[in-house]
Design a protein around this motif. Sequence first.
Motif, PDB file in Angstrom:
ATOM      1  N   LEU A   8      84.476  -3.268  40.211  1.00 38.81           N
ATOM      2  CA  LEU A   8      83.798  -4.479  40.674  1.00 38.81           C
ATOM      3  C   LEU A   8      82.560  -4.188  41.524  1.00 38.81           C
ATOM      4  CD1 LEU A   8      86.396  -7.248  41.626  1.00 38.81           C
ATOM      5  CD2 LEU A   8      84.575  -7.351  39.931  1.00 38.81           C
ATOM      6  N   PRO A   9      82.576  -3.189  42.411  1.00 38.31           N
ATOM      7  CA  PRO A   9      81.355  -2.905  43.172  1.00 38.31           C
ATOM      8  C   PRO A   9      80.149  -2.623  42.273  1.00 38.31           C
ATOM      9  CG  PRO A   9      83.204  -1.813  44.193  1.00 38.31           C
ATOM     10  CD  PRO A   9      83.709  -2.370  42.896  1.00 38.31           C
ATOM     11  N   ALA A  10      80.358  -1.860  41.197  1.00 32.12           N
ATOM     12  CA  ALA A  10      79.246  -1.560  40.289  1.00 32.12           C
ATOM     13  C   ALA A  10      78.777  -2.810  39.557  1.00 32.12           C
ATOM     14  CB  ALA A  10      79.678  -0.493  39.282  1.00 32.12           C
ATOM     15  N   LEU A  11      79.721  -3.619  39.096  1.00 37.11           N
ATOM     16  CA  LEU A  11      79.358  -4.847  38.390  1.00 37.11           C
ATOM     17  C   LEU A  11      78.604  -5.802  39.301  1.00 37.11           C
ATOM     18  CD1 LEU A  11      82.716  -5.448  36.466  1.00 37.11           C
ATOM     19  CD2 LEU A  11      80.545  -4.733  35.460  1.00 37.11           C
ATOM     20  N   SER A  12      79.020  -5.866  40.562  1.00 37.10           N
ATOM     21  CA  SER A  12      78.361  -6.764  41.517  1.00 37.10           C
ATOM     22  C   SER A  12      76.976  -6.263  41.885  1.00 37.10           C
ATOM     23  CB  SER A  12      79.228  -6.908  42.774  1.00 37.10           C
ATOM     24  OG  SER A  12      80.504  -7.419  42.452  1.00 37.10           O
ATOM     25  N   ALA A  13      76.847  -4.950  42.028  1.00 37.52           N
ATOM     26  CA  ALA A  13      75.557  -4.376  42.414  1.00 37.52           C
ATOM     27  C   ALA A  13      74.478  -4.641  41.369  1.00 37.52           C
ATOM     28  CB  ALA A  13      75.708  -2.874  42.637  1.00 37.52           C
ATOM     29  N   GLU A  14      74.885  -4.729  40.106  1.00 40.28           N
ATOM     30  CA  GLU A  14      73.909  -4.938  39.032  1.00 40.28           C
ATOM     31  C   GLU A  14      73.175  -6.275  39.162  1.00 40.28           C
ATOM     32  OE1 GLU A  14      76.156  -4.563  35.471  1.00 40.28           O
ATOM     33  OE2 GLU A  14      76.393  -2.375  35.628  1.00 40.28           O
ATOM     34  N   VAL A  15      73.807  -7.259  39.782  1.00 42.64           N
ATOM     35  CA  VAL A  15      73.204  -8.593  39.868  1.00 42.64           C
ATOM     36  C   VAL A  15      72.886  -8.986  41.312  1.00 42.64           C
ATOM     37  CG1 VAL A  15      74.335  -9.386  37.759  1.00 42.64           C
ATOM     38  CG2 VAL A  15      75.485  -9.712  39.953  1.00 42.64           C
ATOM     39  N   ALA A  16      73.133  -8.082  42.249  1.00 40.00           N
ATOM     40  CA  ALA A  16      73.063  -8.433  43.661  1.00 40.00           C
ATOM     41  C   ALA A  16      71.707  -8.977  44.079  1.00 40.00           C
ATOM     42  CB  ALA A  16      73.436  -7.220  44.518  1.00 40.00           C
ATOM     43  N   ASP A  17      70.620  -8.335  43.676  1.00 38.31           N
ATOM     44  CA  ASP A  17      69.294  -8.760  44.133  1.00 38.31           C
ATOM     45  C   ASP A  17      68.985 -10.196  43.694  1.00 38.31           C
ATOM     46  OD1 ASP A  17      68.899  -6.337  45.350  1.00 38.31           O
ATOM     47  OD2 ASP A  17      67.609  -5.518  43.780  1.00 38.31           O
ATOM     48  N   GLU A  18      69.271 -10.493  42.428  1.00 36.25           N
ATOM     49  CA  GLU A  18      68.981 -11.836  41.938  1.00 36.25           C
ATOM     50  C   GLU A  18      69.904 -12.871  42.586  1.00 36.25           C
ATOM     51  OE1 GLU A  18      68.234 -14.233  37.732  1.00 36.25           O
ATOM     52  OE2 GLU A  18      68.787 -12.101  37.700  1.00 36.25           O
ATOM     53  N   VAL A  19      71.156 -12.492  42.791  1.00 43.23           N
ATOM     54  CA  VAL A  19      72.088 -13.409  43.457  1.00 43.23           C
ATOM     55  C   VAL A  19      71.654 -13.682  44.882  1.00 43.23           C
ATOM     56  CG1 VAL A  19      74.428 -13.597  44.397  1.00 43.23           C
ATOM     57  CG2 VAL A  19      74.095 -12.877  42.031  1.00 43.23           C
ATOM     58  N   SER A 343      98.002  -2.339  30.865  1.00 41.00           N
ATOM     59  CA  SER A 343      96.565  -2.597  30.748  1.00 41.00           C
ATOM     60  C   SER A 343      95.789  -1.374  31.216  1.00 41.00           C
ATOM     61  CB  SER A 343      96.171  -3.811  31.600  1.00 41.00           C
ATOM     62  OG  SER A 343      96.866  -4.959  31.181  1.00 41.00           O
ATOM     63  N   LEU A 344      94.940  -0.858  30.328  1.00 38.38           N
ATOM     64  CA  LEU A 344      94.115   0.309  30.632  1.00 38.38           C
ATOM     65  C   LEU A 344      92.756  -0.135  31.179  1.00 38.38           C
ATOM     66  CD1 LEU A 344      94.791   2.498  27.451  1.00 38.38           C
ATOM     67  CD2 LEU A 344      96.022   2.507  29.644  1.00 38.38           C
ATOM     68  N   PRO A 345      92.029   0.763  31.845  1.00 37.81           N
ATOM     69  CA  PRO A 345      90.714   0.403  32.368  1.00 37.81           C
ATOM     70  C   PRO A 345      89.768  -0.049  31.260  1.00 37.81           C
ATOM     71  CG  PRO A 345      91.436   2.499  33.285  1.00 37.81           C
ATOM     72  CD  PRO A 345      92.407   2.144  32.183  1.00 37.81           C
ATOM     73  N   ILE A 346      89.044  -1.139  31.515  1.00 34.60           N
ATOM     74  CA  ILE A 346      87.964  -1.561  30.613  1.00 34.60           C
ATOM     75  C   ILE A 346      87.028  -2.474  31.385  1.00 34.60           C
ATOM     76  CG2 ILE A 346      89.214  -3.556  29.647  1.00 34.60           C
ATOM     77  CD1 ILE A 346      87.884  -2.751  26.897  1.00 34.60           C
ATOM     78  N   PHE A 347      85.751  -2.134  31.393  1.00 33.43           N
ATOM     79  CA  PHE A 347      84.721  -2.931  32.062  1.00 33.43           C
ATOM     80  C   PHE A 347      83.371  -2.476  31.516  1.00 33.43           C
ATOM     81  CE2 PHE A 347      86.232   0.576  34.683  1.00 33.43           C
ATOM     82  CZ  PHE A 347      85.092   1.294  34.976  1.00 33.43           C
ATOM     83  N   PRO A 348      82.362  -3.353  31.531  1.00 31.87           N
ATOM     84  CA  PRO A 348      81.109  -3.051  30.827  1.00 31.87           C
ATOM     85  C   PRO A 348      80.424  -1.755  31.236  1.00 31.87           C
ATOM     86  CG  PRO A 348      81.201  -5.375  31.357  1.00 31.87           C
ATOM     87  CD  PRO A 348      82.377  -4.743  32.049  1.00 31.87           C
ATOM     88  N   SER A 349      80.521  -1.373  32.499  1.00 31.42           N
ATOM     89  CA  SER A 349      79.838  -0.150  32.937  1.00 31.42           C
ATOM     90  C   SER A 349      80.688   1.107  32.736  1.00 31.42           C
ATOM     91  CB  SER A 349      79.425  -0.270  34.411  1.00 31.42           C
ATOM     92  OG  SER A 349      80.560  -0.486  35.237  1.00 31.42           O
ATOM     93  N   MET A 350      81.851   0.958  32.157  1.00 29.77           N
ATOM     94  CA  MET A 350      82.682   2.119  31.854  1.00 29.77           C
ATOM     95  C   MET A 350      82.003   2.986  30.801  1.00 29.77           C
ATOM     96  SD  MET A 350      86.675   2.033  30.630  1.00 29.77           S
ATOM     97  CE  MET A 350      87.717   3.484  30.757  1.00 29.77           C
ATOM     98  N   THR A 351      82.089   4.288  30.959  1.00 28.90           N
ATOM     99  CA  THR A 351      81.440   5.189  30.015  1.00 28.90           C
ATOM    100  C   THR A 351      82.413   5.619  28.924  1.00 28.90           C
ATOM    101  OG1 THR A 351      82.051   7.202  31.205  1.00 28.90           O
ATOM    102  CG2 THR A 351      80.022   6.077  31.906  1.00 28.90           C
ATOM    103  N   HIS A 352      81.864   6.090  27.820  1.00 32.54           N
ATOM    104  CA  HIS A 352      82.707   6.627  26.755  1.00 32.54           C
ATOM    105  C   HIS A 352      83.475   7.847  27.246  1.00 32.54           C
ATOM    106  CE1 HIS A 352      80.489   4.637  23.125  1.00 32.54           C
ATOM    107  NE2 HIS A 352      80.937   3.773  24.021  1.00 32.54           N
ATOM    108  N   GLY A 353      82.853   8.601  28.148  1.00 33.31           N
ATOM    109  CA  GLY A 353      83.540   9.746  28.724  1.00 33.31           C
ATOM    110  C   GLY A 353      84.769   9.331  29.524  1.00 33.31           C
ATOM    111  N   GLN A 354      84.671   8.201  30.211  1.00 28.99           N
ATOM    112  CA  GLN A 354      85.832   7.710  30.957  1.00 28.99           C
ATOM    113  C   GLN A 354      86.941   7.267  30.007  1.00 28.99           C
ATOM    114  OE1 GLN A 354      83.594   4.872  33.399  1.00 28.99           O
ATOM    115  NE2 GLN A 354      84.305   5.956  35.232  1.00 28.99           N
ATOM    116  N   VAL A 355      86.572   6.596  28.918  1.00 27.54           N
ATOM    117  CA  VAL A 355      87.574   6.227  27.913  1.00 27.54           C
ATOM    118  C   VAL A 355      88.258   7.488  27.386  1.00 27.54           C
ATOM    119  CG1 VAL A 355      87.961   5.236  25.626  1.00 27.54           C
ATOM    120  CG2 VAL A 355      86.416   4.098  27.227  1.00 27.54           C
ATOM    121  N   ASP A 356      87.460   8.491  27.070  1.00 30.91           N
ATOM    122  CA  ASP A 356      88.019   9.742  26.558  1.00 30.91           C
ATOM    123  C   ASP A 356      88.956  10.385  27.582  1.00 30.91           C
ATOM    124  OD1 ASP A 356      86.503   9.293  24.318  1.00 30.91           O
ATOM    125  OD2 ASP A 356      84.934  10.741  24.855  1.00 30.91           O
TER     126      ASP A 356
END
Length: 368
Positions: A8-19, A343-356
């Motif tokens: 969540l911190p990463a997801l929030s940081a992506e929009v923080a300035d506009e918010v 439930s396994l980790p999944i979020f838009p900023s997750m990398t393919h390396g993390q999935v692996d």
Amino acid sequence: MKIPFLDLPALSAEVADEVFSRWKTIVNQADFILGKEVSQFEADFARYCECSHAIGVASGLDALKLILRAMGIGPGDEVITAANSFIATALAISSVGATPVLIDMDERDFLIDVQALESTINPRTKAIIPVHLYGQAADMDPIMELARQHGIKVIEDACQAHGALYKGRKCGSLGDAAAFSFYPGKNLGAFGDGGAATTNDPALAGQIRMLRNYGSPVRYHHDELGENSRLDTIQAAVLSVKLQYLDQGNVLRRQLAARYAAGLEDVKEVRVPVANDYAEHVYHLYVIRTGQRDALMQHLLERDIGCIIHYPIPIHLQKAYASMGWKPGDFPVSEAEAGKILSLPIFPSMTHGQVDGVVAAIREFLRK
């Protein structure tokens, strides 16, 4: 490598300035209650959901509850829903004085067992609430056909299905009305609680708007025993910003889900989620099944890989519903799968390396 369940911190940081820029305007104008950002988000979200109306409310639970109230559903009425949903779906029904009637899940895809619906309908049935669980649409055509035959309403619980499609149509536009949650972890999440109801029925929309605001169509005129359930202006600003990135995030979620599926394809001890042909899944949650769930969960947590059980206790076995007389064995599929799901980790900023990394840890546990 440490892999959070949801960053969540990463997801929030992506929009923080506009918010923050929008929040500054709200603060400067003291536009805190049903402000301009709320009406703008409502218009944008209605358009996104391919609906005529969206009404911002305080939570997903309130969205369901206010829809039921606006439809005149209450004591003496029955509402059918899924046994394996989050308890909020049933709580909304109970909160208006109606009786929740549960249907077991389809073992294949976690969604309500449509084949069991017709035998459950009786003269007291006033609505069906199919749940688009984990981000995949329930099979709405047969549900709608059955509802029309019996003259009952269909309310989509779309609280986990922001942007999901059913035969090319957006969830939220398929029934008589729909409820969404904007809890922070959702695909479209606020920086706090929030929700919305969507509908193409202008009279129903007007009734929900009135009920959310003390039953008042005009200030200090109260036509109904309403509630205070308004989407905060500061949360509407967050949602307006994040709505712009929802489709992109859902595409990334589908890519991550495909990588999980490929990595676990030959692991017979693990069942990956099924994506139905009629649906475009948005993977709010990526839920696997295994008979070794608890041990696997401990293995992953010991390796700093976040994982959660959604949901460990079906609705009918919750203490809150002890008075209903439900007992173990009433909904056997939901009960059996509740002991297997993870439930396994999944979020838009997750990398393919993390999935692996998650896949490697699962294969290590199973020695594959």
